[in-house]
Motif scaffolding. Structure first.
Motif, PDB file in Angstrom:
ATOM      1  N   ASP A 289       6.449   3.806   9.955  1.00 50.97           N
ATOM      2  CA  ASP A 289       5.512   4.893   9.591  1.00 50.97           C
ATOM      3  C   ASP A 289       6.116   5.244   8.350  1.00 50.97           C
ATOM      4  O   ASP A 289       6.597   6.368   9.257  1.00 50.97           O
ATOM      5  CB  ASP A 289       3.868   5.446  10.021  1.00 50.97           C
ATOM      6  N   ARG A 290       5.287   5.290   6.900  1.00 58.22           N
ATOM      7  CA  ARG A 290       5.866   6.040   6.175  1.00 58.22           C
ATOM      8  C   ARG A 290       5.770   7.638   6.017  1.00 58.22           C
ATOM      9  O   ARG A 290       6.514   8.780   5.868  1.00 58.22           O
ATOM     10  CB  ARG A 290       5.627   5.890   4.571  1.00 58.22           C
ATOM     11  N   HIS A 291       4.619   7.669   7.096  1.00 63.96           N
ATOM     12  CA  HIS A 291       3.647   9.315   6.821  1.00 63.96           C
ATOM     13  C   HIS A 291       4.523   9.830   7.684  1.00 63.96           C
ATOM     14  O   HIS A 291       4.841  10.889   8.097  1.00 63.96           O
ATOM     15  CB  HIS A 291       2.625   9.681   6.527  1.00 63.96           C
TER      16      HIS A 291
ATOM     17  N   GLU B 254       0.983  -0.881   0.399  1.00 67.30           N
ATOM     18  CA  GLU B 254      -0.214   0.190   0.326  1.00 67.30           C
ATOM     19  C   GLU B 254       0.938   0.983  -0.854  1.00 67.30           C
ATOM     20  O   GLU B 254       0.128   2.146  -0.280  1.00 67.30           O
ATOM     21  CB  GLU B 254      -0.753  -0.470   0.935  1.00 67.30           C
ATOM     22  N   GLY B 255       2.105   1.644   0.159  1.00 65.67           N
ATOM     23  CA  GLY B 255       3.083   2.105   0.243  1.00 65.67           C
ATOM     24  C   GLY B 255       3.220   3.236   1.896  1.00 65.67           C
ATOM     25  O   GLY B 255       3.530   4.065   1.491  1.00 65.67           O
ATOM     26  N   ASP B 256       2.525   2.824   2.776  1.00 65.31           N
ATOM     27  CA  ASP B 256       2.348   3.249   3.936  1.00 65.31           C
ATOM     28  C   ASP B 256       3.550   3.217   4.592  1.00 65.31           C
ATOM     29  O   ASP B 256       3.547   3.579   6.283  1.00 65.31           O
ATOM     30  CB  ASP B 256       0.815   3.400   4.594  1.00 65.31           C
ATOM     31  N   ILE B 257       3.771   1.779   4.391  1.00 65.78           N
ATOM     32  CA  ILE B 257       4.888   0.830   5.483  1.00 65.78           C
ATOM     33  C   ILE B 257       6.096   1.109   4.759  1.00 65.78           C
ATOM     34  O   ILE B 257       6.529   0.672   3.749  1.00 65.78           O
ATOM     35  CB  ILE B 257       4.371   0.329   6.354  1.00 65.78           C
ATOM     36  N   LEU B 258       7.358   1.319   5.853  1.00 66.29           N
ATOM     37  CA  LEU B 258       8.561   1.634   4.871  1.00 66.29           C
ATOM     38  C   LEU B 258       9.868   0.069   6.260  1.00 66.29           C
ATOM     39  O   LEU B 258       9.087   0.573   6.934  1.00 66.29           O
ATOM     40  CB  LEU B 258       9.356   2.686   5.269  1.00 66.29           C
TER      41      LEU B 258
END
Length: 578
Positions: free
Chosen positions: A490-492, A473-477
């Motif tokens: 958390d990417r944000h 989903e692109g929200d976790i790195l």
């Protein structure tokens, strides 16, 4: 010859010549006077002409001939393809495609006599069908075999050594390759003399240098000579193996010891032809001979080779040569299991072991020079990635630079600045708007693909960060480090959500996310050959994958002939050192 103009012809002069082991031609006892005749005719002024035909050049001719001198030597080459075709058609009607005609003519090096002989065979046995003849996959038959045999038997031991090596190469070889492989070694002077002698008799061919590509001179055998010599090699080696590698009174050296039947370091296509035309025929012939001499069923070819191997153990490489490597290559072709085999205290040269399982094999104190083993995947520095739509390419380098290129034009789009060490890994977010990078400076950074701005710096690792990956989903790195942890952010917000401990000794590692119905999974593949899978949300370790290692338990203590890097690869595949 002085008073009247005469033409004198001496045909087949090679029948009165002989060669010593240094490839020097001389006259058979009782025929020495011919040498004096040739010398005087070449030196004394007269108005006549002497023509000599010979497969060997008389020593006087070699001394007296020159491009601008009265004595001249011409080496006869084969016919042109159209001429060769016309010659054959004088013998009758032949059917064949252009390619088949070319294969036939090239197979006999456009030699007129060989073509005339084989033309008769094709007419009588195959009704003129070149295709049917070529399907038999043999060039050396009948009188052609006799012609080559006559020349071969006249060779010195040094000349035969070179001829056998060229047959093994199955391709052209350079002077340096011959120098490197010939065992026992011969001097450069001797090798030069041997090659000159063989070329003069048209037994070998030398590639010609061109102005465009000035490659080293390469030497090779004509196809029909190669086939004959290969047959001789196979037959002789079989005899030597059946005799238990014991030389008879007429043998100075055993071919099984002086020649590598397979060159492990050769290109794949060459090695495959060596297996097809040398190793497999040897095993097939050994099986046939074993049946003919009614050897006990228990006395298999594997037992025979193992007994030969045991005779070589602990003996100097000067006496065993290539024998150990040849035995190992033959055992591999038998497809017999080599588990628990003892190859310790042996000289094993040119063994190809890349596709062989060597579980619990003992190579202790063996010389493994020029052997080829299986390879692990190289440590891929994954500092390169395509954008999801394939239009952009991100590349990180050892200087800490991170650049974005447009694939279609090769244009540099963005130069990201900020990392202080090697950029080991890069990854695009699923929407292609964000680029993440992992570096030797112990950080993971997020970048705007559009502006090149550094959006965030994720810290916490205490050593180089080796790999980075986004969740689906692109929200976790996630970042994997040499500090033996995987950190999930958390990417944000930049908040560290989990710290996952990678198993001990798992130094460099790569990571990837998986999207399952109930949870996200994260997998870490490490340098020690294992893959660990976690639940990315709970941090629970779900599974550890340990692939089979082909050299598990193989003892390589005190092995010589391989590099430190090769030893490391063997250990990674299960070998050990005491």
């Amino acid at each position: 010859m002085r008073s009247q103009r005469c033409l004198v012809i001496f045909d087949n002069v090679e029948t009165i010549l002989q060669h010593n082991d240094k490839s020097k031609s001389s006259y058979i006892e009782g025929y020495e006077a011919y040498g004096e005749i040739f010398r005087q005719i070449g030196e004394i002024r007269h108005q006549s002409c002497l023509v000599i035909t010979s497969r060997d050049q008389p020593p006087e001719i070699r001394l007296l001939e020159g491009a601008s001198l009265p004595v001249r030597a011409f080496q006869l080459s084969g016919l042109q393809k159209t001429e060769a075709q016309q010659l054959l058609q004088l013998k009758g009607n032949f059917q064949g495609s252009k390619e088949e005609w070319n294969r036939l003519v090239e197979g006999y090096a456009a030699n007129p006599l060989a073509l005339k002989i084989i033309a008769t065979t094709i007419q009588k046995l195959f009704d003129g069908s070149i295709s049917d003849f070529l399907k038999q996959e043999t060039l050396v038959i009948g009188n052609i075999r006799n012609l080559i045999s006559q020349q071969f038997e006249r060779l010195s031991e040094s000349e035969k050594t070179v001829i056998y090596w060229l047959a093994i190469y199955r391709d052209s070889a350079s002077f340096a390759e011959l120098r490197s492989d010939i065992f026992p070694p011969i001097s450069p002077q001797n090798l030069i003399e041997v090659l000159e002698s063989l070329e003069q008799r048209s037994l070998i061919e030398k590639s010609k240098l061109t102005l465009i590509a000035k490659h080293r001179a390469q030497f090779s055998l004509q196809p029909m000579v190669m086939e004959y010599v290969t047959e001789k090699l196979v037959a002789q080696v079989c005899q030597e193996i059946l005799a238990g590698l014991e030389a008879n009174a007429d043998q100075k050296n055993l071919l099984f010891k002086t020649h590598a039947l397979l060159r492990a370091t050769a290109q794949d296509y060459v090695r495959e032809t060596q297996v097809r035309f040398i190793l497999k025929p040897i095993l097939e012939r050994l099986l046939l001979d074993r049946l003919l001499i009614e050897v006990s069923e228990k006395f298999t070819i594997e037992n025979l080779l193992t007994q030969c191997l045991n005779k070589l153990r602990g003996i100097s490489s000067l006496k065993t040569g290539y024998a150990g490597g040849n035995i190992l290559n033959l055992l591999c072709q038998l497809q017999s299991t080599l588990t628990n085999y003892d190859f310790s205290n042996l000289t094993i040269w040119q063994a190809y072991l890349q596709d062989v399982n060597l579980h619990n094999v003992n190579f202790e104190s063996s010389d493994l020079s020029q052997c080829v083993f299986a390879e692990t995947f190289g440590m891929v520095f994954a500092g390169i990635a395509f954008s999801p739509d394939g239009t952009l390419l991100a590349i990180g380098d050892a200087e800490g630079e991170l650049r974005l290129w447009e694939v279609a034009t090769g244009k540099l789009v963005v130069n990201f600045a900020g990392h202080l060490g090697w950029v080991w890994s890069v990854a695009f977010s699923p929407d292609g708007q964000i680029l993440s990078s992992a570096s030797e400076d112990e950080t993971v950074r997020l970048w705007s693909v559009d502006t090149g701005e550094c959006l965030n710096i994720f810290q916490g690792h205490s050593n180089s960060v080796w790999s980075v990956a986004f969740s689906p989903e692109g929200d976790i790195l996630a970042g994997s480090s040499l500090d033996q942890t995987v950190r999930i952010w958390d990417r944000h917000t930049g908040v560290c959500l989990k710290v996952l401990p990678v198993m001990t000794h798992a130094m460099r590692s790569a990571i990837a996310f998986g999207n399952f119905t109930e949870y996200y999974a994260i997998a870490s593949g490490s340098q020690n050959g294992t893959i660990q899978i976690w639940d990315a949300q709970t941090g629970e370790s779900l599974k550890i994958l340990n692939p089979d290692r082909p050299y598990q338990g193989t003892n390589i203590t005190n092995v010589t002939g391989i590099t430190t890097a090769q030893k490391d690869v063997l250990k990674a595949l299960g070998a050990f050192e005491i």
